[in-house]
Design an enzyme around this catalytic site. Structure first.
Site, mmCIF file in Angstrom:
data_model
loop_
_atom_site.group_PDB
_atom_site.id
_atom_site.type_symbol
_atom_site.label_atom_id
_atom_site.label_comp_id
_atom_site.label_asym_id
_atom_site.label_seq_id
_atom_site.Cartn_x
_atom_site.Cartn_y
_atom_site.Cartn_z
ATOM 1 N N CYS A 1 0.828 -1.210 0.000
ATOM 2 C CA CYS A 1 0.000 0.000 0.000
ATOM 3 C C CYS A 1 0.859 1.255 0.000
ATOM 4 O O CYS A 1 1.041 1.915 1.026
ATOM 5 C CB CYS A 1 -0.955 0.022 1.177
ATOM 6 N N CYS B 1 -5.849 2.044 -4.844
ATOM 7 C CA CYS B 1 -5.337 2.681 -3.639
ATOM 8 C C CYS B 1 -6.274 3.823 -3.252
ATOM 9 O O CYS B 1 -6.237 4.888 -3.866
ATOM 10 C CB CYS B 1 -3.927 3.227 -3.889
#
Length: 450
Positions: free
Chosen positions: A201, A379
């Site tokens: 991430c 994301c």
């Protein structure tokens, strides 16, 4: 003393002995069914390494392919976490307890849970060895071991977390320290870091910066806070469309971004962070902090680095379209432990799981995989306590957006999706093997638009 053989020679004794044997067999079956990791089986049609998002999801899918009794997961952890929510935990918007469940509750029913660590992979002999010395063979192997956090690569860590003012949203033991540091902030530098390695991430290190800025505004501390994002990268984000939107936010909120700056030391007792200038090796800068959020260096698990399945950098070496290993045709990889050239996120794992499911099903039939993974990943860039920019893109770093509107704009709807809908999807659909990403929704929403 009467010999044992004589004692069981009578009909009553023989009957008693039979009951004993039957009872022990039933106990053995019960032990096998409960997946206690003590079963005698040493071979499975599908062996899954890792009980994280990729491992559990693929075990659920493989259970439907070959039957639960033919699938096993090797995983030592007693608790399973939905880690994407830790961004909000570190900012005080969610409770840590909401992110975890017992591993036993997410292992697909009937699938064997082997409670151990993988100590060695031997793909040439189609087997692995666990840390308790057990050797397990397989017909097909799925590697989903994630990556490891290398806090110890930063001098002064992880022991520095014993001090106040420092936290990290990447570890279950340090995420709540981020929230404490945020609450305790009075005035000075609030520093957020991005390491010089691949990470999971890649948006998370800056998400907590935006949330912290919003918290400082809400609590009247913003004028006393100098917010600094020191990143080892040369850009704020890898996709230009979203990078442009983020740079506007950075300018509007008066945030300082320094590129090519890598955290190499934390002097927690002095509240100092030491950064190396990657453009000028050996040149360092010491910055004092009132709050420090550390994103640790990360790498593939040590057991993979030294194994035959790894590439030169230590990641599982798979075909980027099929997720099949480049050398071993019965070995597959999914998620953060692979060398797939896309961001390491739960959304990527979801998309990969659907592709890998089809890949393996065709290989089981001696057919050639046809479905190709395009590198889709997502994301959700949290920019405040009620706004998200939903970045979605492919291998070419081109936007691959699901919704029929401009996703580079901050939206409340996308925040609600990140905070509430995505966790629901994760626990109830993805881990059960029923969510392969939003590809079908994208086609539906964009009908007639191409």
């Amino acid at each position: 003393m009467t010999p044992l053989v004589t004692m069981v020679s009578s009909p009553r004794a023989q009957l008693f002995s039979c009951f004993l044997r039957l009872g022990s067999q039933q106990a053995g079956l019960l032990q096998l069914h409960t997946g206690a990791g003590l079963a005698a089986r040493t071979h499975y049609e599908v062996l899954v390494l890792g009980g994280g998002s990729g491992g559990v999801t693929m075990a659920s899918r493989m259970k439907r392919r070959v039957g639960a009794e033919n699938v096993a997961i090797v995983e030592p952890s007693e608790r399973h976490y939905y880690q994407p929510i830790w961004t909000l935990v570190g900012a005080g918007a969610k409770q840590l307890s909401s992110s975890g469940r017992p591993t036993a509750s997410v292992i697909p029913s009937g699938v064997e849970w082997i409670r151990a660590r993988v100590a060695e992979l031997n793909p040439d002999k189609n087997c692995i060895r666990t840390d308790n010395g057990k050797e397990i063979s397989y017909k097909y192997l799925i590697i989903a071991l994630g990556l490891q956090l290398d806090y110890d690569k930063i001098k002064g860590l992880p022991e520095g977390f014993a001090h106040p003012k420092i936290g990290s949203n990447y570890s279950v033991s340090t995420v709540e320290k981020t929230w404490k540091a945020l609450q305790d902030f009075k005035e000075g530098n609030a520093i957020f870091t991005f390491p010089n390695t691949p990470i999971k991430c890649a948006g998370a290190p800056q998400k907590i910066m935006y949330l912290s800025e919003a918290y400082f505004r809400k609590t009247g501390k913003r004028s006393k806070a100098n917010i600094i994002f020191n990143t080892s990268l040369g850009a704020i984000f890898g996709v230009k469309k979203y990078a442009d939107a983020l740079l506007e936010i950075i300018q509007e909120r008066n945030l300082t971004v320094n590129y090519k700056q890598n955290l190499i030391e934390v002097r927690a007792d002095k509240q100092e962070a030491v950064f190396e200038n990657l453009d000028k090796p050996g040149e360092t800068q010491v910055i004092s902090y009132e709050m420090l959020h550390v994103t640790p260096p990360m790498s593939s698990p040590d057991v993979l680095k030294t194994s035959p399945v790894a590439d030169a950098a230590g990641w599982v070496d798979v075909n980027k379209e099929t997720l099949q290993h480049k050398k071993y045709p019965n070995v597959f990889g999914i998620g953060d432990c692979t060398n797939l050239p896309t961001s390491k996120t739960a959304a990527a794992v979801a998309a990969q799981s659907g592709i890998l499911d089809r890949t393996i099903s065709l290989i089981m039939k001696n057919e050639t995989p046809v479905k190709k993974y395009d590198g889709y990943t997502s994301c959700p860039l949290v920019t405040s306590y009620n706004r998200v920019i939903l970045a979605e893109f492919d291998y070419d770093a081109q936007p691959l957006e699901t919704f029929p509107f401009d996703q580079s704009r901050e939206r409340l709807s996308m925040y609600l999706m990140k905070a509430d809908m995505m966790p629901f999807l994760y626990w109830n659909l993805m881990l059960r093997g029923y969510w392969g990403g939003p590809g079908f929704l994208r086609k539906l929403f964009h009908l007639g638009m191409s």
